[in-house]
Design a protein around this motif. Structure first.
Motif, PDB file in Angstrom:
ATOM      1  N   ARG A  43      71.577  15.855  59.973  1.00  0.00           N
ATOM      2  CA  ARG A  43      70.777  14.707  60.404  1.00  0.00           C
ATOM      3  C   ARG A  43      69.681  15.150  61.373  1.00  0.00           C
ATOM      4  O   ARG A  43      68.503  14.787  61.217  1.00  0.00           O
ATOM      5  CB  ARG A  43      71.690  13.662  61.050  1.00  0.00           C
ATOM      6  N   TRP A  46      67.097  17.710  59.546  1.00  0.00           N
ATOM      7  CA  TRP A  46      66.218  17.045  58.584  1.00  0.00           C
ATOM      8  C   TRP A  46      65.066  16.324  59.282  1.00  0.00           C
ATOM      9  O   TRP A  46      63.937  16.308  58.793  1.00  0.00           O
ATOM     10  CB  TRP A  46      67.009  16.036  57.752  1.00  0.00           C
ATOM     11  N   HIS A  47      65.342  15.735  60.439  1.00  0.00           N
ATOM     12  CA  HIS A  47      64.323  14.917  61.109  1.00  0.00           C
ATOM     13  C   HIS A  47      63.506  15.682  62.137  1.00  0.00           C
ATOM     14  O   HIS A  47      62.542  15.119  62.686  1.00  0.00           O
ATOM     15  CB  HIS A  47      64.987  13.703  61.778  1.00  0.00           C
ATOM     16  N   THR A  48      63.838  16.941  62.413  1.00  0.00           N
ATOM     17  CA  THR A  48      63.081  17.703  63.402  1.00  0.00           C
ATOM     18  C   THR A  48      62.551  19.022  62.858  1.00  0.00           C
ATOM     19  O   THR A  48      61.427  19.419  63.175  1.00  0.00           O
ATOM     20  CB  THR A  48      63.950  18.006  64.644  1.00  0.00           C
ATOM     21  N   LEU A 114      68.210   8.110  60.336  1.00  0.00           N
ATOM     22  CA  LEU A 114      68.369   8.214  61.783  1.00  0.00           C
ATOM     23  C   LEU A 114      69.517   7.318  62.221  1.00  0.00           C
ATOM     24  O   LEU A 114      69.685   6.206  61.721  1.00  0.00           O
ATOM     25  CB  LEU A 114      67.081   7.797  62.486  1.00  0.00           C
TER      26      LEU A 114
END
Length: 228
Positions: A43, A46-48, A114
């Motif tokens: 998680r 993937w977002h950073t 998120l």
């Protein structure tokens, strides 16, 4: 001779990030279900840093297939995998299973939505400046160092680079955007290193909003031109 930092990062840097997500968590991955720790890693990454996922998958496989021998361990040529509760005989299969989960996530585009952090590691990597702030200024020694909570906040503002203060303000707003219950905000503060209670009679959320405003005002003061 110990492995140089650059060489270590090239060989094991992202593997080290994956394994760090397991410290204090169960390595109970199954072929059809990643553990809570791996879900947190996926998680956050993937977002950073989505480009790092392929590197993680490659390094996990390489380490599993060609683990450094005992001589290289004694020579300090690499950092050993920390103990995460997996027996030595099962480490190779476990690492390959992690690589399979990451590969599947990439190939199928399984981007986790998120969500509220679920592990200690995830709280601290998602809110790094708040972990520094709460852990450094609101430890159990805080009452011996400062007369009140506001004094600790003022000391942080006076001794911290304004860019880091701006980062803390952004992280405070992101934390508040999670819209948690008071008990969950209290748990979040503990995960981020806070060892004292917020000042009475404020709730954790109200106190966080107050700190955000206080630190934002510091940023405004920094940006105000001085009279000539």
């Amino acid at each position: 001779m110990s492995m140089k930092p650059l060489e270590f990062d090239r060989r094991y840097g992202e593997l080290d990030q994956v394994i760090s997500a397991y410290l204090g968590e169960a390595a109970d991955d199954e072929p059809d279900k990643p553990s809570l720790a791996l879900q947190a890693y996926l998680r956050h990454t993937w977002h950073t840093r989505p480009w790092a996922l392929g590197t993680a998958e490659q390094q996990l496989r390489e380490y599993a297939r060609n683990p450094p021998g005992r001589l290289r361990q004694r020579l300090g040529e690499f950092d050993p995998v920390p103990d995460v509760g997996v027996p030595d005989s099962g480490i190779q299969n476990w690492l390959l299973q992690l690589a399979d989960h990451i590969k599947r996530s990439i190939e199928e585009g399984q981007v986790p939505p998120l969500a509220t952090p679920e592990t200690h590691w995830e709280w601290r990597v998602r809110f790094p400046e708040l972990a520094q702030f709460f852990g450094g200024w609101f430890s159990q020694d805080m009452p011996d160092e400062f007369t009140e909570h506001d004094a600790a906040v003022d000391d942080y503002a006076a001794t911290t680079d304004r860019q880091l203060i701006a980062r803390a303000v952004g992280e405070l707003h992101e934390l508040l955007a999670l819209d948690l219950e008071d008990i969950d905000y209290a748990l979040a503060l503990a995960e981020l290193g806070m060892e004292v209670e917020p000042p009475a009679p404020l709730s954790p959320a109200d106190w966080l909003a107050l700190i955000a405003d206080r630190l934002r005002d510091v940023q405004v003061d920094y940006g105000t031109p001085q009279d000539s």
